[in-house]
Design an enzyme around this catalytic site. Structure first.
Site, PDB file in Angstrom:
ATOM      1  N   HIS A 204       0.796  -1.230   0.000  1.00 49.89           N
ATOM      2  CA  HIS A 204       0.000   0.000   0.000  1.00 49.89           C
ATOM      3  C   HIS A 204       0.823   1.271   0.000  1.00 49.89           C
ATOM      4  CE1 HIS A 204       0.833  -0.331   4.335  1.00 49.89           C
ATOM      5  NE2 HIS A 204       0.678   0.978   4.359  1.00 49.89           N
TER       6      HIS A 204
HETATM    7  C1  UD1 Z   1      -2.227   5.469   5.810  1.00 47.76           C
HETATM    8  C2  UD1 Z   1      -0.970   6.041   6.451  1.00 47.76           C
HETATM    9  C3  UD1 Z   1       0.173   5.033   6.291  1.00 47.76           C
HETATM   10  C4  UD1 Z   1      -0.227   3.677   6.832  1.00 47.76           C
HETATM   11  C5  UD1 Z   1      -1.529   3.219   6.205  1.00 47.76           C
HETATM   12  C6  UD1 Z   1      -1.966   1.956   6.882  1.00 47.76           C
HETATM   13  C7  UD1 Z   1      -0.637   8.459   6.379  1.00 47.76           C
HETATM   14  C8  UD1 Z   1       0.084   9.560   5.719  1.00 47.76           C
HETATM   15  N1  UD1 Z   1      -0.540   7.269   5.799  1.00 47.76           N
HETATM   16  O1  UD1 Z   1      -1.981   5.317   4.422  1.00 47.76           O
HETATM   17  O2  UD1 Z   1       1.298   5.492   7.017  1.00 47.76           O
HETATM   18  O3  UD1 Z   1       0.797   2.760   6.527  1.00 47.76           O
HETATM   19  O4  UD1 Z   1      -2.535   4.232   6.408  1.00 47.76           O
HETATM   20  O5  UD1 Z   1      -2.938   1.264   6.217  1.00 47.76           O
HETATM   21  O6  UD1 Z   1      -1.255   8.680   7.395  1.00 47.76           O
HETATM   22  N2  UD1 Z   1      -9.413   4.432   1.720  1.00 47.76           N
HETATM   23  C9  UD1 Z   1     -10.619   3.778   1.668  1.00 47.76           C
HETATM   24  N3  UD1 Z   1     -11.165   3.351   2.847  1.00 47.76           N
HETATM   25  C10 UD1 Z   1     -10.582   3.549   4.052  1.00 47.76           C
HETATM   26  C11 UD1 Z   1      -9.358   4.227   4.084  1.00 47.76           C
HETATM   27  C12 UD1 Z   1      -8.786   4.653   2.914  1.00 47.76           C
HETATM   28  O7  UD1 Z   1     -11.180   3.579   0.599  1.00 47.76           O
HETATM   29  O8  UD1 Z   1     -11.151   3.121   5.078  1.00 47.76           O
HETATM   30  C13 UD1 Z   1      -8.782   4.859   0.430  1.00 47.76           C
HETATM   31  C14 UD1 Z   1      -9.133   6.292   0.047  1.00 47.76           C
HETATM   32  O9  UD1 Z   1      -9.290   6.344  -1.319  1.00 47.76           O
HETATM   33  C15 UD1 Z   1      -7.873   7.055   0.432  1.00 47.76           C
HETATM   34  C16 UD1 Z   1      -6.780   6.027   0.248  1.00 47.76           C
HETATM   35  O10 UD1 Z   1      -7.376   4.779   0.576  1.00 47.76           O
HETATM   36  O11 UD1 Z   1      -7.689   8.197  -0.352  1.00 47.76           O
HETATM   37  C17 UD1 Z   1      -5.582   6.283   1.129  1.00 47.76           C
HETATM   38  O12 UD1 Z   1      -5.951   6.414   2.505  1.00 47.76           O
HETATM   39  P1  UD1 Z   1      -5.058   7.337   3.509  1.00 47.76           P
HETATM   40  O13 UD1 Z   1      -5.530   7.163   4.897  1.00 47.76           O
HETATM   41  O14 UD1 Z   1      -4.939   8.708   2.980  1.00 47.76           O
HETATM   42  O15 UD1 Z   1      -3.629   6.726   3.346  1.00 47.76           O
HETATM   43  P2  UD1 Z   1      -3.164   5.218   3.396  1.00 47.76           P
HETATM   44  O16 UD1 Z   1      -2.546   4.873   2.091  1.00 47.76           O
HETATM   45  O17 UD1 Z   1      -4.270   4.359   3.894  1.00 47.76           O
HETATM   46  N1  UDP Z   2      -3.443  -6.172   8.771  1.00 47.32           N
HETATM   47  C1  UDP Z   2      -4.746  -6.640   8.883  1.00 47.32           C
HETATM   48  N2  UDP Z   2      -5.430  -6.989   7.743  1.00 47.32           N
HETATM   49  C2  UDP Z   2      -4.868  -6.910   6.502  1.00 47.32           C
HETATM   50  C3  UDP Z   2      -3.536  -6.412   6.393  1.00 47.32           C
HETATM   51  C4  UDP Z   2      -2.854  -6.046   7.556  1.00 47.32           C
HETATM   52  O1  UDP Z   2      -5.282  -6.750   9.989  1.00 47.32           O
HETATM   53  O2  UDP Z   2      -5.526  -7.256   5.518  1.00 47.32           O
HETATM   54  C5  UDP Z   2      -2.738  -5.758   9.997  1.00 47.32           C
HETATM   55  C6  UDP Z   2      -1.381  -6.381  10.234  1.00 47.32           C
HETATM   56  O3  UDP Z   2      -1.487  -7.590  10.941  1.00 47.32           O
HETATM   57  C7  UDP Z   2      -0.683  -5.315  11.067  1.00 47.32           C
HETATM   58  C8  UDP Z   2      -1.278  -4.015  10.574  1.00 47.32           C
HETATM   59  O4  UDP Z   2      -2.456  -4.379   9.862  1.00 47.32           O
HETATM   60  O5  UDP Z   2      -1.018  -5.488  12.438  1.00 47.32           O
HETATM   61  C9  UDP Z   2      -0.340  -3.269   9.669  1.00 47.32           C
HETATM   62  O6  UDP Z   2      -1.011  -2.157   9.147  1.00 47.32           O
HETATM   63  P1  UDP Z   2      -0.683  -1.526   7.733  1.00 47.32           P
HETATM   64  O7  UDP Z   2       0.130  -2.453   6.923  1.00 47.32           O
HETATM   65  O8  UDP Z   2      -1.979  -1.039   7.180  1.00 47.32           O
HETATM   66  O9  UDP Z   2       0.128  -0.218   8.128  1.00 47.32           O
HETATM   67  P2  UDP Z   2       1.690   0.064   8.424  1.00 47.32           P
HETATM   68  O10 UDP Z   2       2.113  -0.838   9.520  1.00 47.32           O
HETATM   69  O11 UDP Z   2       2.436  -0.121   7.153  1.00 47.32           O
HETATM   70  O12 UDP Z   2       1.705   1.505   8.810  1.00 47.32           O
END
Ligand code: UD1
Ligand code: UDP
Length: 360
Positions: A204
């Site tokens: 992601h």
């Molecule tokens: C965010 C965090 C990242 C973390 C990740 C974990 C920041 C800058 N980034 O990235 O550090 O590793 O979460 O998963 O805070 N969206 C949905 N449904 C949701 C959430 C998001 O559809 O419930 C989609 C939206 O289109 C959104 C995109 O995902 O624009 C990105 O979501 P966002 O929270 O901005 O950043 P992440 O890539 O999820």
């Molecule tokens: N995780 C989850 N479901 C998924 C993918 C990840 O529950 O489909 C959990 C994983 O076990 C870990 C956390 O999400 O505990 C990691 O989050 P993510 O990769 O979204 O964010 P990051 O750690 O990169 O910020």
């Protein structure tokens, strides 16, 4: 004493669960503010349910947006809640936009901030998370770190040693606690997905999924690898939104929605190999002694390489294939579990907070 936890994105939820439980055991008052940065059921609610947290005290429902929009909206919606609930301390987690936004609001209002998972550094400012980490650590009054090298990173940035506490990894507290339930879940899940031997993928990071040439090259490599081992890929919404068509109809890739926590760690524990760009997954695979190949040029969690099961392959898909071959044909060596990744980090935090509270 009254503590307020602020969380917003998936990786925050497993961290807060450990600290919340420990603070509850220490009989302090607490509230949980969910910013709403993540909002899909499978990115948010499922974790509160599975981690037995109960619903958050408030949900600010900020949703998605550009970095500036999201951060600004969190700040403007969080400020009145902070003024209304008046906690003595606010506890923020990790490195997401919700973390830095809450820390900024607290610092302007003179509310003390505690940062859990402080001191991690990739030294790569093109990562949005790196900016969030550096700013949050500068603003925090108490910094709880998961590794000794994180302490040293903070000291190099001028943070006084007496604010820093090496407590271990709260994410591993939650992992260890959830493993028995995950083992139960695995029995049905593996039948449902028809799995015996498999690899697990999560991707992601903007650096991997936002650029067409980068993502398609990674996907090609994954397709090639899936000829020798079926790969399960629970797709993050950022990735799904951009690439849903390209992800369809690849025989060796099982494309599924994001999994609940128990389901995910059930697969993680039983996978032959995990291919990821997640921060938390690098740590969990080290704790589970499962080989992990990280598609990134750097990591803010180098201990997962020096002591754990992680290797970095960057965007070099030939290295990815070579590492994959090495781990699925080789024997798993016993690796070291990093110091204080022992299930008690939350308790250490609660006891330090109780002592600090007592003396303030
Ligand atoms: C965010 C965090 C990242 C973390 C990740 C974990 C920041 C800058 N980034 O990235 O550090 O590793 O979460 O998963 O805070 N969206 C949905 N449904 C949701 C959430 C998001 O559809 O419930 C989609 C939206 O289109 C959104 C995109 O995902 O624009 C990105 O979501 P966002 O929270 O901005 O950043 P992440 O890539 O999820
Ligand atoms: N995780 C989850 N479901 C998924 C993918 C990840 O529950 O489909 C959990 C994983 O076990 C870990 C956390 O999400 O505990 C990691 O989050 P993510 O990769 O979204 O964010 P990051 O750690 O990169 O910020």
């Amino acid at each position: 004493m009254n503590f307020m936890h602020v969380v917003g994105a998936r990786p925050n939820f497993m961290k807060v669960a450990a600290v919340y439980r420990a603070i509850q055991d220490a009989r302090h008052e607490q509230s949980v503010i969910h910013t709403g940065q993540h909002y899909d059921t499978q990115m948010s609610e499922v974790f509160f349910r599975q981690l037995e947290m109960g619903p958050p005290t408030r949900n600010l429902e900020v949703g998605s947006g550009s970095h500036a929009q999201q951060t600004a909206l969190i700040m403007s919606r969080f400020e009145p809640v902070l003024l209304e609930l008046r906690p003595d301390w606010v506890i923020v987690y990790g490195d997401v936009n919700s973390t830095v936004a809450a820390a900024l609001v607290c610092s302007k209002l003179g509310v003390r901030i505690c940062h859990v998972e402080a001191g991690l550094r990739s030294y790569d400012r093109t990562m949005p998370e790196e900016v969030n980490r550096v700013v949050t650590d500068q603003l925090a009054d108490l910094l709880f770190t998961p590794s000794r090298e994180a302490d040293e990173n903070l000291v190099r940035e001028g943070i006084p040693r007496d604010k820093i506490f090496f407590v271990g990894n709260v994410m591993i507290d939650t992992l260890l606690r959830a493993l028995p339930a995950a083992d139960d879940v695995y029995i049905t899940l593996s039948k449902m997905l028809d799995l015996s031997s498999f690899g697990l993928i999560t991707l992601h990071r903007p650096s991997n999924v936002d650029d067409e040439s980068v993502f398609l090259r990674i996907l090609d490599a994954l397709k090639a690898l899936s000829h020798s081992l079926p790969l399960v890929f629970p797709v993050h919404p950022r990735t799904r939104q951009r690439w849903s068509k390209e992800l369809e109809g690849i025989p060796g890739l099982k494309i599924i929605d994001p999994l609940g926590y128990l389901e995910f760690i059930a697969l993680e524990r039983n996978a032959q190999v995990v291919i990821t760009d997640s921060g938390g997954v690098q740590e969990e695979t080290t704790a589970l002694n499962v080989p992990c190949i990280t598609i990134r040029e750097n990591t803010e969690r180098p201990i997962t390489i020096s002591q754990g099961t992680n290797v970095l392959v960057g965007h070099d898909t030939e290295r990815l294939k070579a590492e994959f071959k090495r781990v699925i044909t080789g024997k798993r060596g016993a690796k070291v579990i990093p110091e204080n990744w022992d299930g008690s980090a939350g308790r250490r935090i609660a006891s330090i907070l109780s002592m600090t509270v007592g003396s303030s």
